[in-house]
Design an enzyme around this catalytic site. Structure first.
Site, PDB file in Angstrom:
ATOM      1  N   GLU A   1      60.086  30.970  70.832  1.00  0.00           N
ATOM      2  CA  GLU A   1      61.417  31.210  71.397  1.00  0.00           C
ATOM      3  C   GLU A   1      61.714  30.296  72.574  1.00  0.00           C
ATOM      4  O   GLU A   1      62.749  30.424  73.219  1.00  0.00           O
ATOM      5  CB  GLU A   1      61.600  32.682  71.778  1.00  0.00           C
ATOM      6  CG  GLU A   1      60.552  33.246  72.690  1.00  0.00           C
ATOM      7  CD  GLU A   1      60.766  34.727  73.004  1.00  0.00           C
ATOM      8  OE1 GLU A   1      61.846  35.268  72.750  1.00  0.00           O
ATOM      9  OE2 GLU A   1      59.813  35.335  73.522  1.00  0.00           O
TER      10      GLU A   1
ATOM     11  N   CYS B   1      62.779  36.766  63.972  1.00  0.00           N
ATOM     12  CA  CYS B   1      63.103  38.132  64.410  1.00  0.00           C
ATOM     13  C   CYS B   1      64.293  38.166  65.357  1.00  0.00           C
ATOM     14  O   CYS B   1      64.673  39.241  65.816  1.00  0.00           O
ATOM     15  CB  CYS B   1      61.886  38.805  65.037  1.00  0.00           C
ATOM     16  SG  CYS B   1      61.319  37.989  66.522  1.00  0.00           S
TER      17      CYS B   1
ATOM     18  N   ASP C   1      66.448  33.788  72.190  1.00  0.00           N
ATOM     19  CA  ASP C   1      66.041  32.963  73.331  1.00  0.00           C
ATOM     20  C   ASP C   1      65.948  31.493  72.958  1.00  0.00           C
ATOM     21  O   ASP C   1      66.262  30.625  73.772  1.00  0.00           O
ATOM     22  CB  ASP C   1      64.704  33.463  73.896  1.00  0.00           C
ATOM     23  CG  ASP C   1      64.930  34.643  74.822  1.00  0.00           C
ATOM     24  OD1 ASP C   1      65.840  34.557  75.670  1.00  0.00           O
ATOM     25  OD2 ASP C   1      64.239  35.660  74.683  1.00  0.00           O
TER      26      ASP C   1
ATOM     27  N   HIS D   1      70.991  60.312  75.922  1.00  0.00           N
ATOM     28  CA  HIS D   1      70.421  60.960  74.735  1.00  0.00           C
ATOM     29  C   HIS D   1      71.510  61.273  73.722  1.00  0.00           C
ATOM     30  O   HIS D   1      71.298  61.210  72.521  1.00  0.00           O
ATOM     31  CB  HIS D   1      69.703  62.245  75.129  1.00  0.00           C
ATOM     32  CG  HIS D   1      68.448  61.987  75.873  1.00  0.00           C
ATOM     33  ND1 HIS D   1      67.391  61.318  75.312  1.00  0.00           N
ATOM     34  CD2 HIS D   1      68.078  62.267  77.136  1.00  0.00           C
ATOM     35  CE1 HIS D   1      66.433  61.210  76.185  1.00  0.00           C
ATOM     36  NE2 HIS D   1      66.810  61.775  77.309  1.00  0.00           N
TER      37      HIS D   1
HETATM   38  C1  PEP Z   1      64.583  36.624  70.638  1.00  0.00           C
HETATM   39  O1  PEP Z   1      64.566  36.075  71.748  1.00  0.00           O
HETATM   40  O2  PEP Z   1      65.138  36.123  69.645  1.00  0.00           O
HETATM   41  C2  PEP Z   1      63.968  37.946  70.462  1.00  0.00           C
HETATM   42  C3  PEP Z   1      63.869  38.511  69.270  1.00  0.00           C
HETATM   43  O3  PEP Z   1      63.532  38.592  71.561  1.00  0.00           O
HETATM   44  P1  PEP Z   1      64.490  39.353  72.601  1.00  0.00           P
HETATM   45  O4  PEP Z   1      65.866  39.407  72.012  1.00  0.00           O
HETATM   46  O5  PEP Z   1      63.891  40.674  72.823  1.00  0.00           O
HETATM   47  O6  PEP Z   1      64.421  38.451  73.801  1.00  0.00           O
HETATM   48 MG    MG Z   2      63.228  36.759  73.289  1.00  0.00          MG
END
Ligand code: PEP
Ligand code: MG
Length: 547
Positions: free
Chosen positions: A434, A505, A458, A191
């Protein structure tokens, strides 16, 4: 000049002087001398009065924490108020008072017994409660001694160094005088570390036990929360280098700040959505403060981690509802459970796998355990009426998988309908692209969903056959990777040919050396860590689409 290395918690440079925090009333320092008293009722009154004062202090700290870091991070002080009233803890203290011990000894001893027993537990969450018990015991002791002031040294530009800082000590830090803190112990997810990040204070934890003994009060020092370095009495050349780094960081920040409140529009007038990646409600405040146009990835698996049983439908519903309400009708993309591989919780009891990153992970696990999946979907669809929700599924690799997922969504919605529970029929359903398989068949998958969000972390791992956890393989998966960029380009083309939007993302979304490329490919949305939003906006506003 002395140099120590720990774990940086908030990446910024601070220059100041050492202030070692010593706790005169810490439970570990209460000696059993003078412990017996013949005045039980007076000692009981002192204990009750000290508790009352402690609760009053905690209420004030809680309010300060709510306004500075948000309700979620402040929740720890709520827990402290509850712990002070905890029946077992109070029984232990009263038992010792009845035996004739004084209030200090009784509180210190009960605190020690409870914190040791929490510390010995296997579960990380329970282990952290040990620090909370120490924290509340120290607070009551401090109230018993009549010393309610903090022991921060006088002067400015202080770098607080301590064995450990409790969450309440961290929260009580006077930001006008303290420029950084460094602790011997602590974990990145404690925390205290979370509070440091949300307060935006350069901090390093995990320096090791003998670090404090090598410090002298008032020594000049530099903290680099990015590299985890603490330099004591830096020589002129080192100090100069850090001053330059600090100035660079300040200039970058100021430049980027100029983008606050502006639109994400390229020089030729194209609008790009810049959203935030979050892992908990805690991060929503930071997303809003950094001008996020929405949430592009809420990694919901964090709700399932650091605990020893599944979160209930109600618990999840409340979290999703809160995030949606806080974002006030801006889009919130919540990714369903992505557990397995590097993110694991024992209670899931996932059988041991040779290659967990290629194993029963994310949507595969959800389809294998429909009861867990359906509970999450019920919570999500119930929350959908409180804002602009989009639900996203991780690790999709075939059409059949997505068809099955949609069938389960329909089943859950029909159940809600039958129970007269409202949900938003228009909730967007999307997938993370991904896996290379998903990118290659993105033309087909685009017909089965409302949006794509490309998970480059990924996608890079699986395309280049490089374990993303293995630091030796970084050079194989650099941002110039043509194979990954081709898959991104094909995915964007498939999305637009089928009239759906496409975002990114993964971490590459924040790599401003690729922003122009992404804009040219036609990416509609970039979702990044909140602190990168203004930097990406800055780049978008200086970019022009080719042709
Ligand atoms: C990714 O794989 O790019 C992603 C955004 O998911 P994570 O990093 O949570 O696997
Ligand atoms: Mg991922």
């Amino acid at each position: 000049m002395l140099r120590f290395i720990g774990k940086g918690v908030y990446p910024a440079v601070a220059i100041g002087r050492i202030s070692v925090t010593k706790k005169s009333t810490a439970i570990s320092q209460i000696q059993p001398s003078d412990k017996k008293t013949d005045n039980y009722s007076d000692e009981l009154k002192r204990f009750e009065k000290a508790k009352e004062t402690a609760v009053g202090q905690l209420k004030r700290i809680y309010e300060k924490a709510v306004s500075e870091t948000g309700e979620e991070a402040a929740g720890i002080f709520d827990i402290h108020m509850m712990l002070i009233e905890d029946e077992d803890f109070n029984e232990a203290v009263l038992g010792m008072l009845e035996e004739g011990y004084n209030a200090e000894y009784s509180v210190a001893n009960a605190g020690r017994i409870f914190s040791d027993s929490f510390a010995a537990m296997d579960d990380d969450y329970m282990k952290e409660r040990s620090a909370d018990i120490r924290d509340i015991s120290d607070r009551i002791l401090s109230c018993l001694s009549g010393n309610e002031n903090s022991n921060e040294a006088d002067g400015d530009n202080l770098i607080i160094c301590a064995d450990d800082l409790t969450p309440s000590e961290t929260m009580s830090i006077d930001r006008s005088r303290v420029v950084a803190f460094v602790t011997a112990y602590g974990s990145a997810n404690s925390h205290t570390a979370i509070l440091a990040r949300s307060m935006g204070i350069p901090a390093i934890i995990g320096m090791g036990e003998d670090f404090i003994s090598q410090l002298s009060e008032g020594d000049s020092a530099v903290v680099d929360g990015e590299t985890g370095e603490l330099i004591i009495v830096p020589d002129e050349k080192t100090l100069e280098a850090f001053i330059k780094k600090q100035n660079r960081q300040k200039a970058e920040k100021a430049l980027i700040e100029e983008n606050r409140g502006k639109e994400n529009i390229t020089l030729d007038g194209r609008r790009i959505d810049i959203f935030a990646n979050i892992g908990s409600i805690d991060n929503v405040k930071s997303a809003i403060e950094n001008d996020a146009g929405g949430i592009g990835l809420f990694r919901s698996e964090f709700i399932y981690l650091d605990r020893d049983s599944y979160p209930s439908e109600e618990e999840q519903f409340n979290i999703y509802k809160k995030v949606l309400s806080m974002m006030e009708n801006k889009k919130v993309v919540i990714r369903t459970l992505d557990i397995g591989a590097d993110k694991n919780a024992e209670y899931f009891d996932i059988p041991k796998e040779e290659n967990p990153a290629l194993g029963l992970r994310a949507i595969r696990l959800c389809l294998a355990r429909p009861e867990i999946f359906e509970t999450q979907l019920r919570a999500l669809f119930r929350a959908s009426v409180y804002g602009n929700l989009a639900v996203m599924f991780p690790m999709i690799s075939s059409e059949n998988e997505l068809i099955r997922v949609r069938e389960i969504c329909d089943k859950v919605k029909n159940q809600l309908k039958a129970e007269n529970i409202p949900y938003d029929e228009n909730t967007e359903i999307g997938i993370m692209v991904e896996t290379p398989a998903a990118a290659v068949i993105s033309d087909k998958l685009a017909k089965l969903c409302d949006f794509f969000s490309i998970g480059t972390n990924d996608l890079t791992q699986y395309t280049t056959a490089c374990d993303r956890q293995n630091p030796y393989l970084d050079k194989y998966s650099d941002t110039e990777n043509t194979a990954v960029l081709r898959l991104i380009e094909y995915t964007a083309k498939s999305a637009h040919e089928n009239g759906i939007w496409v975002g990114i993302c993964g971490e590459l979304a924040a790599d401003t050396s690729l922003t122009e490329k992404f804009i040219n490919i036609g990416i509609d949305e970039l979702s990044v860590t909140p602190s990168f939003i203004l930097k990406v906006r800055d780049k978008v506003r200086r970019t022009k689409k080719e042709g």
